[in-house]
Write an enzyme that holds these catalytic residues in place. Structure first.
Site, short mmCIF file in Angstrom:
data_model
loop_
_atom_site.label_atom_id
_atom_site.label_comp_id
_atom_site.label_asym_id
_atom_site.label_seq_id
_atom_site.Cartn_x
_atom_site.Cartn_y
_atom_site.Cartn_z
N GLY A 208 -89.00 55.85 78.92
CA GLY A 208 -88.65 56.47 77.63
C GLY A 208 -87.73 55.58 76.83
O GLY A 208 -87.61 54.39 77.11
N ASN A 209 -87.12 56.12 75.81
CA ASN A 209 -86.13 55.35 75.03
C ASN A 209 -85.04 56.29 74.54
O ASN A 209 -85.07 57.48 74.84
CB ASN A 209 -86.81 54.59 73.89
CG ASN A 209 -87.51 55.54 72.94
OD1 ASN A 209 -86.86 56.37 72.30
ND2 ASN A 209 -88.84 55.45 72.87
N HIS A 210 -84.09 55.74 73.79
CA HIS A 210 -82.88 56.51 73.46
C HIS A 210 -82.99 57.36 72.20
O HIS A 210 -82.00 57.89 71.73
CB HIS A 210 -81.70 55.55 73.30
CG HIS A 210 -81.39 54.78 74.53
ND1 HIS A 210 -80.93 55.40 75.68
CD2 HIS A 210 -81.52 53.47 74.83
CE1 HIS A 210 -80.76 54.48 76.62
NE2 HIS A 210 -81.12 53.31 76.14
N ALA A 276 -89.90 57.01 67.85
CA ALA A 276 -89.82 55.78 68.63
C ALA A 276 -90.87 55.91 69.73
O ALA A 276 -90.61 56.46 70.81
CB ALA A 276 -88.43 55.62 69.22
#
Ligand code: PMT
Length: 405
Positions: A208-210, A276
């Site tokens: 995943g990402n932030h 994102a």
């Protein structure tokens, strides 16, 4: 601009209440209709007579007049308003608003109001910085209320810091701005992607990402406030979006986001891809949890579809397509490349090199670049403020696009 707009002001007990007559005067001068409710403690700071004289309306504090028995319906007042502004909003009132406590007339009106709610906190610096106040403000903002953030400076206590009520002129400008943009996108259909995507490795792990979804959710709210119907395809996030005119479609992975965006794209007038999206996903998701019995594992990743690019290919000449770009280096060069290769009309570039910009923060700083080669910078500001400014900019750009068609 404010002619005929019905503005309800709720005043609570804070020394800043002495500034509200100025605000009332400004609103009435712009031909707004102003009604006022105040708590008992607000009466210690500003006189109902002053407020009634300036607003040209009686000021309410009680559900009924104890001498005449006249009933002041909180429901009628709540429904009357086009905008309910609570200013100054004390820590006590913010806490009660958060928890739905209705132990005074102002709070019963608050619970009955269906219009947008603005609130301008005013209190001493330590009260403002107290975790409970912060939590309450966060919850009210998550509920969709508009925070008119206090400024920093000298406070009535003699202390210095955050907690000064936003000045009446600034509050007045916020109200004007709200009504100015209110109908800019009336009847328009907007598709927004927001948040991260999670690409499952096994049933318990993912790539995943932030991203928190804050930026995209603010864009969705700004469009909805401007009268648009918004479809928000939202990756996994802790944000709750329960907002008029916004339909939320929760997704988890890039493939799900791709499917949802494509399904809604044909009917959208404006498409804003702020999510994102993970560029790669594991080729295969393990059916059971990977055990740590071996020293290393190989994870083969395959490319996800590029949603923005696909929408750029499918776009018709009446649609407006905006993407975001998150960069860490060679920002402008990469952003121009994305604008051209993905056939977007606009790229909103934010960089992790800028403090306060990008993932997770409540603020952002961006550079917008457009298909016709223009560039506009937006300095660091709250994501809410920025979203508001970006939709104004998109309004200008879509107008230009139509004129050139
Ligand atoms: O959610 P927050 O915590 O508020 O943070 C906001 C944000 C930083 C996520 C947001 O402002 C932002 O920059 N979003 C885009 C992040 C990103 O993935 O940028 P990118 O440069 O990798 O992608 C460029 C564009 O292509 C984006 O519009 C993206 O949505 C889109 N894309 C990317 C990959 C892919 N497979 N499909 C896409 O549609």
């Amino acid at each position: 601009m404010l002619k005929g707009k019905k503005i309800l002001i709720g005043i609570t007990g804070s020394i800043a209440a002495y500034k509200i007559p100025l605000l009332v005067r400004m609103l009435v001068k712009e031909n707004a209709e102003v009604k006022i409710v105040m708590t008992d403690s607000a009466r210690d700071f500003v006189s109902p007579l002053t407020l009634a004289t300036l607003s040209k309306n009686p000021v309410f504090s009680e559900a009924f007049d104890s001498i005449t028995g006249q009933w002041n319906s909180h429901v009628d007042l709540g429904l009357w308003a086009d905008l309910f502004l609570i200013t100054p909003a004390s820590a006590n009132t913010l806490a009660k608003m958060t928890h739905g406590i209705a132990d005074n007339y102002l709070l019963t009106v608050y619970l009955s109001a269906r219009c947008p709610v603005f609130f301008a906190p005013a209190m001493d610096v330590d009260m403002y910085q107290h975790q409970s106040t912060k939590d309450n403000i966060r919850k009210l903002v998550q509920r969709g209320h508009h925070l008119l953030a206090p400024t920093s400076g000298e406070l009535a206590s003699g202390l210095c810091g955050e907690g000064r009520m936003m000045e009446p002129e600034a509050i007045f400008n916020e109200i004007r701005r709200h009504f100015r943009t209110k109908q800019l996108f009336r009847d328009k259909k907007i598709l927004i992607s927001a948040g991260p995507t999670y690409e499952a490795i096994d049933p318990v792990r993912y790539i995943g990402n932030h991203s928190t979804g804050k930026m995209g959710v603010e864009m969705a709210k700004a469009f909805a406030n401007a009268g648009a119907s918004v479809k928000l395809v939202l990756g996994p996030t802790s944000l709750r979006v329960d907002y008029p005119l916004i339909e939320v479609f929760p997704v988890t992975s890039a493939l799900q986001m791709y499917e949802a965006c494509l399904a809604f794209s044909a009917e959208a007038d404006i498409l804003v891809m702020s999510a994102a999206v993970a560029d790669y996903r594991p080729e295969k998701m393990e059916e059971t949890k990977i055990k740590k019995s071996v020293e290393s594992i190989d994870l083969k990743l395959v490319k996800n579809p590029d949603i923005l690019k696909k929408l750029g290919e499918l776009k018709n000449e009446n649609q407006f397509l905006a993407g975001f770009a998150l960069e860490t280096d060679n920002e402008l060069e990469n952003a121009w490349h994305k604008l051209n290769t993905k056939k977007a009309d606009l790229i909103v570039l934010n960089s992790l090199a800028d403090e306060g910009a990008g993932f997770g923060t409540d603020t952002n700083k961006v550079i917008c670049i457009t298909k016709d080669g223009t560039q506009r910078n937006f300095e660091l500001q709250s994501k809410r403020e920025l979203a508001h400014n970006l939709i104004q900019y998109i309004y200008e750009l879509t107008g230009k696009k139509q004129a050139n068609a």
